[in-house]
Design a protein around this motif. Structure first.
Motif, PDB file in Angstrom:
ATOM      1  N   MET A   1      47.135  44.056  61.785  1.00  0.00           N
ATOM      2  CA  MET A   1      47.345  42.622  61.939  1.00  0.00           C
ATOM      3  C   MET A   1      47.841  42.045  60.616  1.00  0.00           C
ATOM      4  N   PRO A   2      48.905  41.223  60.637  1.00  0.00           N
ATOM      5  CA  PRO A   2      49.415  40.648  59.401  1.00  0.00           C
ATOM      6  C   PRO A   2      48.382  39.741  58.751  1.00  0.00           C
ATOM      7  N   THR A   3      48.403  39.704  57.441  1.00  0.00           N
ATOM      8  CA  THR A   3      47.504  38.815  56.716  1.00  0.00           C
ATOM      9  C   THR A   3      48.098  37.422  56.676  1.00  0.00           C
ATOM     10  N   ALA A   4      47.276  36.446  56.307  1.00  0.00           N
ATOM     11  CA  ALA A   4      47.738  35.059  56.269  1.00  0.00           C
ATOM     12  C   ALA A   4      48.890  34.874  55.293  1.00  0.00           C
ATOM     13  N   THR A   6      51.377  36.795  54.853  1.00  0.00           N
ATOM     14  CA  THR A   6      52.639  37.339  55.354  1.00  0.00           C
ATOM     15  C   THR A   6      53.093  36.659  56.635  1.00  0.00           C
ATOM     16  N   THR A   7      52.400  35.627  57.071  1.00  0.00           N
ATOM     17  CA  THR A   7      52.779  34.956  58.303  1.00  0.00           C
ATOM     18  C   THR A   7      52.896  33.458  58.076  1.00  0.00           C
ATOM     19  N   VAL A  38      57.324  35.608  70.425  1.00  0.00           N
ATOM     20  CA  VAL A  38      57.885  35.853  69.091  1.00  0.00           C
ATOM     21  C   VAL A  38      59.102  36.784  69.136  1.00  0.00           C
ATOM     22  N   PRO A  39      59.063  37.940  69.808  1.00  0.00           N
ATOM     23  CA  PRO A  39      60.271  38.777  69.838  1.00  0.00           C
ATOM     24  C   PRO A  39      61.462  38.092  70.521  1.00  0.00           C
TER      25      PRO A  39
END
Length: 93
Positions: A1-4, A6-7, A38-39
């Motif tokens: 899961m991306p970290t805050a 990176t999003t 998103v995609p």
């Protein structure tokens, strides 16, 4: 899961009908709404950017290309050597 770090968050106001359709489509594919949306948004953005770049580049380079086709520069010594080498390599005798 991306970290805050990176999003980024994206919020949009959409009709309840569109929201229902997106939710149903995501459920049918066993995905979350974010995983579904998103995609699709990324693909649409990529196409928009590519189309804009192609149009901008073709317009910006149009005159230069036409000039090069109408009045090509004289071949340089390196180009003449390369052409001679190519002719030797492709010669079948």
């Amino acid at each position: 899961m991306p970290t805050a770090s990176t999003t980024a968050r994206l919020e949009a106001r959409i009709s309840t009908d569109l929201h229902s359709m997106l939710k149903r489509a995501a459920e049918l594919q066993g995905r979350t709404m974010s995983d579904f949306v998103v995609p699709a948004v990324q693909d649409a953005a990529q196409r928009a950017v590519e189309q804009a770049e192609v149009i901008r580049l073709s317009l910006a380079d149009q005159e230069c290309l036409a000039q090069a086709l109408l009045s090509p520069p004289q071949p340089s010594p390196a180009l003449k050597r390369a052409a001679a080498r190519r002719s030797r390599l492709l010669r079948t005798e």
